[in-house]
Design a protein around this motif. Structure first.
Motif, PDB file in Angstrom:
ATOM      1  N   LEU A   1      -9.681  -1.844   1.308  1.00 49.56           N
ATOM      2  CA  LEU A   1      -9.920  -3.274   1.120  1.00 49.56           C
ATOM      3  C   LEU A   1     -11.220  -3.698   1.803  1.00 49.56           C
ATOM      4  O   LEU A   1     -11.991  -4.491   1.260  1.00 49.56           O
TER       5      LEU A   1
ATOM      6  N   TYR B   1       0.812  -1.216   0.000  1.00 41.83           N
ATOM      7  CA  TYR B   1       0.000   0.000   0.000  1.00 41.83           C
ATOM      8  C   TYR B   1       0.848   1.271   0.000  1.00 41.83           C
ATOM      9  O   TYR B   1       0.543   2.228  -0.713  1.00 41.83           O
TER      10      TYR B   1
ATOM     11  N   GLY C   1      -5.193   1.899   3.079  1.00 45.39           N
ATOM     12  CA  GLY C   1      -5.282   0.714   2.227  1.00 45.39           C
ATOM     13  C   GLY C   1      -6.161  -0.359   2.837  1.00 45.39           C
ATOM     14  O   GLY C   1      -6.956  -1.000   2.132  1.00 45.39           O
TER      15      GLY C   1
ATOM     16  N   SER D   1      -5.175   0.259  -3.664  1.00 43.65           N
ATOM     17  CA  SER D   1      -5.728  -1.001  -3.174  1.00 43.65           C
ATOM     18  C   SER D   1      -5.883  -2.025  -4.297  1.00 43.65           C
ATOM     19  O   SER D   1      -5.491  -3.189  -4.156  1.00 43.65           O
TER      20      SER D   1
END
Length: 515
Positions: free
Chosen positions: A223, A191, A219, A324
């Motif tokens: 996700l 990330y 990040g 991501s």
């Protein structure tokens, strides 16, 4: 006589009710593709959930097989929709401007502070065209979508930083979450590098390693959102009021909080540039947009033009795929390399022959690394990141392969399905980079008919940027490390992949051993 009349009236009422139910279940626009019945509230979306709750793109494929069609007619909530699972038809749709609309899904709106439809991914109309044209024109000046030596130098610097992290492990407190027992956590470990390359394009700055904690956290939030959503907009796009009664069960709370956390990072960067803006000294893309904001006087109630909240959503639209999305794609590729060690050996052999060990691979090496490039293209095919793409909408009444498609119809493209279409690929389940090479071993681009980034006017704005960054990161890792699963952990299980807005894996640990 009265009893008989009453019975007859009840029978007529029941017959009318039954007729209305049957019409509701099976009625559809004239000459519309065949498909499942329309259930109350959720329509065919409920049927898809019953077929395969965890992987809706596979449920759609099952329905297409059942109805023996490549163009499935289905109601998603109250919206007439088609799901397309044939390569030729998907490419036709992507090339036709009458299918360039976007659906106004609640899943897209919950990204924004005031639940408004903004940005460039999930919007349509003249304002979308104006915003997209401005963004792409000015981002090109900083390397987004073209070769740019300054950006490539900064990317190399970030990759060297990543290599140092993988080699020596945690150095700062926030890194202890992603390093353990000589192993690194994927996709988390990527990330920071990817986000810094992104911010280099947007504002010409990068976060130092000791200040990267916020990037890794962002990040993880991204996700979360991508895994808790789904490729059909989730139930909230059809029954948004459920969020008020079942915020946990519908994943509304976690998706909303994740998006607001991502926005918080973007706003912190943006505020810095707004506060230091100087009309006579335009430093970066953010300054160019701020300059337009100061010129623009939006009408009351206007959601879209050059505004602060619109800029935040544009930054969101560009950050999530490049940070991501790319981290997930790279992680899935490394899993494929673990499961296919002969592919990894060929990639390393090619890198050693062409680049050696004295420097990092560059984009100039790409043409001399056909097998490596083919491996990346095979990864984008076999692990299609966005399995159903982003839904299109018909902007006018039109025809498609003999069917009548009314204006406003949702159009869902089965990208994962067409990338595994047996009559196109032969052995789609095999990870075989050679499918993109000619007999002499050269890359043959005509064989790559995949569309992982879409096509046409809705082509993902970050395709070139993502392909370049993935190439540089993947080759650097393969050049410098042998990868192994963490001791004691099981080998990758491809049937454990998660389907949300994107295809992903649960975070996993890898050992990066210097070569």
């Amino acid at each position: 006589m009265l009893l008989t009349t009453s019975v007859i009236l009840w029978l007529i009422a029941m017959a009318l009710l039954l007729y209305r139910c049957v019409r509701f279940l099976f009625d559809r626009p004239p000459n519309f593709p065949s498909g499942p019945p329309r259930l109350p509230l959720l329509g065919g979306y409920a049927i898809m959930l019953m077929i395969n709750y965890w992987h809706l793109h596979k449920a759609a494929q099952k329905l297409c097989e059942f109805y023996r069609t490549k163009i499935l007619g289905i109601y998603l909530g109250d919206f007439p929709s088609i799901i397309v699972t044939d390569m030729e038809v998907v490419k036709e749709i992507l090339s036709r401007t009458e299918f360039d609309g976007r659906s106004d899904m609640f899943l897209a709106r919950l990204r924004e502070q005031n639940f408004l439809s903004r940005g460039i991914f999930f919007t349509q109309g003249p304002h979308w065209k104006e915003q997209r044209r401005f963004v792409l024109r000015h981002l090109r000046d900083y390397g987004f979508g073209r070769r740019f030596l300054d950006l490539e130098a900064e990317t190399e610097s970030e990759i060297l930083n990543l290599i140092d992290m993988l080699h020596y492990g945690a150095k700062f407190e926030h890194e202890k979450q992603i390093f353990s027992d000589g192993c690194a956590k994927c996709p988390d470990v990527f990330y920071g590098c990817l986000a810094n390359v992104y911010f280099q394009v947007i504002c010409g700055e990068r976060f130092s390693r000791k200040d990267m904690g916020g990037l890794f956290e962002t990040g993880r939030y991204a996700l979360n959102f991508q895994q808790k959503g789904d490729d059909y907009g989730t139930v909230l796009s059809y029954l948004p009021w459920l969020k008020d009664f079942f915020p946990e069960a519908t994943n509304y709370r976690i998706m909303r909080e994740a998006n607001l956390k991502v926005n918080k990072l973007l706003e912190s960067v943006l505020e810095k540039y707004i506060n230091s803006y100087d009309e006579s000294h335009i430093r970066c893309f953010l300054d160019r947009y701020i300059q337009e904001m100061k010129k623009s006087t939006p009408l009351e109630g206007q959601n879209f033009t050059f505004q602060y909240d619109q800029l935040v959503m544009i930054l969101w639209d560009l950050l999530i795929p490049t940070m991501s999305g790319a981290a997930i794609q790279l992680s899935m590729l490394l899993e494929r390399i673990l499961l296919n060690p002969h592919v990894g050996a060929k990639v390393r052999h090619e890198l050693d022959d062409v680049v050696g060990r004295g420097r990092l691979p560059s984009l100039d090496d790409r043409v001399q690394l056909p097998y490596t490039e083919a491996t990346l293209r095979e990864a984008l095919r076999i692990d299609t990141l966005v399995p159903s793409g982003i839904a299109h909408v018909a902007l006018e009444d039109t025809k498609l392969r003999g069917y009548d498609i009314p204006k406003g119809t949702f159009v869902v493209l089965g990208l994962d399905t067409i990338h595994h279409q047996t009559n196109v690929w032969g052995d789609p389940e095999n990870f075989r980079p050679e499918r993109f090479l000619c007999e002499r071993g050269s890359l043959q681009l005509s064989k790559d008919i995949t569309v992982p980034f879409g096509a046409g006017k809705r082509l993902c704005a970050g395709e070139t940027f993502s392909r370049n960054t993935l190439f540089l990161m993947f080759t650097a890792i393969m050049q410098n490390f042998d990868i192994e699963y963490k001791l004691g952990d099981p080998s990758p299980k491809l049937n454990k992949r998660i389907t949300g807005v994107v295809t992903s894996t649960d975070p996993f640990w890898l050992s990066f051993k210097p070569r």
